[in-house]
Design an enzyme around this catalytic site. Structure first.
Site, PDB file in Angstrom:
ATOM      1  N   GLU A  81       0.777  -1.225   0.000  1.00 54.96           N
ATOM      2  CA  GLU A  81       0.000   0.000   0.000  1.00 54.96           C
ATOM      3  C   GLU A  81       0.820   1.292   0.000  1.00 54.96           C
ATOM      4  O   GLU A  81       0.386   2.292  -0.556  1.00 54.96           O
ATOM      5  CB  GLU A  81      -0.934   0.005   1.231  1.00 54.96           C
ATOM      6  CG  GLU A  81      -2.000  -1.067   1.221  1.00 54.96           C
ATOM      7  CD  GLU A  81      -3.027  -0.848   0.129  1.00 54.96           C
ATOM      8  OE1 GLU A  81      -3.510   0.282  -0.047  1.00 54.96           O
ATOM      9  OE2 GLU A  81      -3.332  -1.833  -0.582  1.00 54.96           O
TER      10      GLU A  81
ATOM     11  N   SER B 139     -53.573 -25.178  35.886  1.00 52.91           N
ATOM     12  CA  SER B 139     -53.562 -25.454  37.325  1.00 52.91           C
ATOM     13  C   SER B 139     -52.324 -24.939  38.037  1.00 52.91           C
ATOM     14  O   SER B 139     -52.261 -24.986  39.273  1.00 52.91           O
ATOM     15  CB  SER B 139     -53.691 -26.962  37.567  1.00 52.91           C
ATOM     16  OG  SER B 139     -54.952 -27.422  37.123  1.00 52.91           O
TER      17      SER B 139
END
Length: 844
Positions: free
Chosen positions: A117, A484
């Site tokens: 780069e 229940s």
């Protein structure tokens, strides 16, 4: 006066001299303007430069961000999530990001990026003018072609682009880069610039920075990479999404080898090392999600929702956002219990669904074109069960076909159901090399929660078969009738209003008149059973008798019952008798938290999944337990009692009532509807539940330290079948949870609170007895210990044999006293002995 006149004269001379000079310059300028064409062109050029600079300042320079902001730059970081033991269990991230310091980057990796780069990075001042000239020429050649010119940007310019101004493709962006690059070089050291670059550069596979990319492509840390792997990462900034794909492998190798040559040319690698690296294959790992030890998708998604509500989702929502703030989150997730909860619920769903036909696809995608892989990936559907995979049917011929997977691979598929069509996403499992068979994900589903009753911390949560198949969390989001499992709170209301576990209640027909429009409604026991006479309230709860429950609720008043249900956080219901049988909607989490209050002697803690949250710098910004401990941090003991935390939570029920209910619910495990749990040999309490239909089956219960609850049912409620009951389907889920984590369940009984008297009673009649040995762990014990509040225990009663035995003791005492010659007052003292024995009734 003379001095003032002198100053005025001097000023006048200077002014006249200035005017003379100005007129002289103006005359010279006009003469030159008329006489010289080059002079005029020079002025035009200078004017153009000034105007251009002004326009550039107004439109570009004035609006540029400050390079100084990089000194305090905080990159977006994912949120890391830990379990209760501190181990990382997940992260919330849309991008892979890991921040390293400059000293953590290996020198070969740094040199590889510089070779690819910016080989003059250490010497330029932010701009490589030779590289820039080449980029300008390339731009001119490609102008109008639609191709993107090569950048010519230095690493400093890329830092400006990636962090400060974005990736817009334009000349203005390039100008901004150049200006900011010069400013950055004046603010940061070279090492700081390179650190920012290597941490922020996008490298594909949703990874930003070299450490994240090293994990994404090679499943290694940067320090473990070889030279050829360093060189590969260095080529990615040019085309990250291209070089990482298998079909561009030859291009990637060519570019990688070019980087290796550049490293040799710059003296950063030997020719021998470069040649060896060139001979290596790319060695890329397939794309994969982050693997963590805990498979807790439902739990973690609930945590994510809570964090987003508190801190926001994106960076613009605040500095502590979930996807950019870099938070560290400590949760209450217990990975051992989570795995057991997942296994237990899945096993039950598969048992129930065993033998049922394939019920339809998980989802559908379009397979007419070549985008099926992309659509399958973006659907985010997968599965983590044994060796199952999720795939899409690409084609079929009779009972065979082709299945495609998210990695692009295809395989033969056999045993196709009649209903399956191309485009259907389904679960499959391998049967041999290259051949798969269809598997059926259970259509029935459910939710499960495990909680610590003493703190409210949620230890595990499973909201369905697999969170990868859908994020709907049935543990927190599915509102279902609890059946229940609501009954303990009906009986708790009765205990608060004068009844006892030994109170006799009629198990018989119970009807109520609902008005002219609705007429009379008559309640029935489960399975349409009729009544069976009078029984103790304990027996009614153990056997889950609807008629007894409704009668109790009616006697104490439904207004009081729904107030109790509201107080424990189950829900707010209208005072209808059907609510006493669980007709109102609630969630598993709420039911488990309500039972946790029973186990903790009526003290309830808000359910929490997050213990505390730290920001990226380690500061605690959210804490679940905010109790103060005054004096805990004193430098020296002051001689006073040791400081302690005040009790947490809220007292929502009388501790004595809570224990009485728990004591009765232990009977549900020993003798009642949850008897399947009895052979675990632990002090457990709990209650089963089955709603009308039956559409839902439930179990909620646990020990003094761990409470768990589960329901199973279809998402669109429909009958589970007449045989479905909570004791048959839901309770075994809890049983498997305990069996898989047996070491976590202590053999310590529930603690009896102050003010409770344990009295021996006849289990059937509820009458107090003085003989016999209580056997609370025996299924058919005739004498048991029962819990009473003071002065509520049954009146003195005894069986005939017990009275005879007592009388024999009293007669023997009388004879002994007479033999010793004790006669004075003897006739009066004998009744006193008898009164003492009978009043005390043995031990409590």
């Amino acid at each position: 006066m003379a001095e003032d006149t002198s100053q005025q004269s001097r000023f006048k001379l200077l002014r006249e001299d200035g005017l003379v000079r100005w007129h002289t310059f103006a005359e010279w300028y006009r003469t030159k303007w008329r006489a010289s064409r080059w002079f005029r062109l020079g002025n035009y050029l200078a004017g153009a430069v000034l105007v251009g600079w002004f326009v550039l300042w107004v439109t570009v320079i004035r609006l540029l961000p400050s390079a100084d902001s990089l000194l305090t730059y905080q990159p977006p970081l994912p949120t890391m999530v830990r379990g209760t033991n501190g181990e990382i269990v997940s992260s919330y991230a849309r991008e892979r990001r890991v921040q390293l310091r400059f000293v953590d980057f290996p020198e070969p990796m740094i040199n590889a990026f510089l070779a690819a780069e910016d080989k003059t990075f250490w010497t330029h001042g932010g701009i490589d003018f030779f590289g820039l000239a080449g980029a300008v020429a390339d731009y001119a050649l490609k102008f109008g072609s639609g191709e993107r010119a090569r950048g010519g940007s230095t690493i400093t310019q890329q830092v400006a682009k990636n962090i400060l101004i974005g990736d817009e493709y334009s000349i203005s962006r390039k100008l901004k880069e150049m200006i900011l690059a010069r400013r950055i070089e004046g603010v940061l050291e070279k090492q700081q610039i390179l650190e920012l670059y290597l941490n922020e550069i996008p490298l594909g596979r949703q990874s930003f920075g070299v450490q994240a990319a090293a994990r994404a492509y090679f499943d290694k840390d940067v320090g473990e990479l070889a030279l050829h792997e360093d060189a590969f990462l260095a080529i990615l900034p040019k085309a990250p999404e291209r070089y990482g794909r298998a079909k561009y492998e030859s291009m990637a190798i060519e570019r990688r080898n070019w980087v290796l040559d550049q490293m040799v040319r710059n003296g950063w690698a030997t020719q021998q090392a470069a040649d060896a690296a060139k001979a290596m294959p790319l060695g890329l790992k397939p794309r994969r999600a982050e693997n963590y030890t805990a498979d807790a998708g439902y739990f973690l998604e609930e945590v994510r929702r809570q964090l987003i509500d508190k801190f926001g989702e994106k960076a613009e929502n605040g500095p502590n956002s979930v996807y950019a703030g870099g938070l560290w989150v400590r949760t209450s997730l217990d990975t051992q219990l989570q795995t057991a909860a997942q296994n237990s619920l899945r096993s039950a769903l598969l048992r129930y669904s065993g033998g049922r036909a394939w019920h339809g696809p998980i989802a559908r995608v379009d397979v007419d074109g070549d985008r099926w892989q992309t659509e399958l990936i973006t659907s985010n559907i997968s599965i983590n069960y044994q060796n199952w995979r999720v795939g899409v049917l690409l084609s079929r011929s009779g009972s065979t076909g082709k299945v495609g997977f998210s990695d692009g691979a295809t395989a033969d598929l056999i045993g196709l159901p009649d209903k399956i069509r191309p485009g259907d996403i389904t679960a499959v499992a391998p049967v041999n090399s290259g051949t798969y068979a269809v598997r059926t994900v259970p259509e029935v589903s459910g939710g499960m929660v495990v909680q610590d009753p003493q703190s409210g911390r949620v230890l595990a949560m499973q909201g369905g078969f697999d969170a990868r198949l859908g994020s709907f969390n049935r543990a927190t989001q599915a509102n279902r009738q609890p059946g229940s499992t609501i009954k303990p709170f009906v009986y708790a209301t009765a205990l608060d209003n004068g009844m006892t576990p030994a109170s006799m209640v009629v198990d018989g027909t119970f009807c109520v008149y609902q008005g002219a429009a609705l007429g009379e409604k008559c309640f029935r026991n489960f399975g349409n059973e009729g009544g069976s006479g009078s029984h103790t309230m304990r027996w009614g709860l153990e056997q889950s008798r609807n008629l007894m429950t409704v009668r109790v609720a009616n006697d104490v008043g439904m207004e009081k019952v729904v107030r109790t249900i509201k107080n424990v956080g189950i829900g707010e219901y209208e005072p209808y008798l059907s609510m006493a049988l669980g007709a109102g909607d609630t969630t598993v989490l709420k039911m488990v938290n309500a039972y946790a209050a029973l186990a903790d002697q009526g003290r309830q803690h808000a359910p929490t999944l997050v213990d505390y949250v730290q920001d990226r710098n380690g500061k605690v910004i959210l804490r679940a337990d905010n109790r103060r401990c005054d004096g805990c941090s004193m430098p020296q003991w002051d001689g006073k009692p040791m400081p302690r935390f005040k009790p947490g939570g809220k007292q929502v029920m009388d501790p004595r009532t809570a224990y009485q209910v728990v004591h009765m619910l232990e009977g549900v495990v020993v003798r009642g509807t949850a008897v399947t749990l009895r052979d675990l040999g632990l002090p457990l309490f709990g209650k089963t539940g089955t709603t009308s239909g039956p559409t839902n089956v439930w179990f909620v219960g646990g020990s003094p330290d761990i409470i768990a609850g589960v329901y199973i049912g279809y998402d669109q409620p429909r009958s589970l079948g007449g045989y479905a009951q909570g004791g048959r389907i839901a309770a075994p889920v809890f049983k498997q949870l305990v069996q898989e984590t047996r070491a976590r369940w202590k053999d310590i009984p529930f603690r009896v609170p102050e003010g409770v008297r344990m009295v021996k009673i006849d289990r059937v009649s509820g009458k107090r007895v003085f003989g016999g040995t209580p056997e609370n762990d025996a299924a058919k014990a005739s004498v048991i210990w029962e819990a009473f509040k003071p002065d509520t225990e049954p009146k003195r009663t005894a069986r005939e044999g017990e009275v005879t035995a007592k009388q024999a003791v009293i007669d023997a005492l009388r004879r002994a006293r007479a033999a010793r010659g004790i006669t004075d007052g003897g006739a009066e003292e004998a009744p006193a002995e008898q009164d003492f024995l009978e009043e005390q009734g043995g031990i409590y």
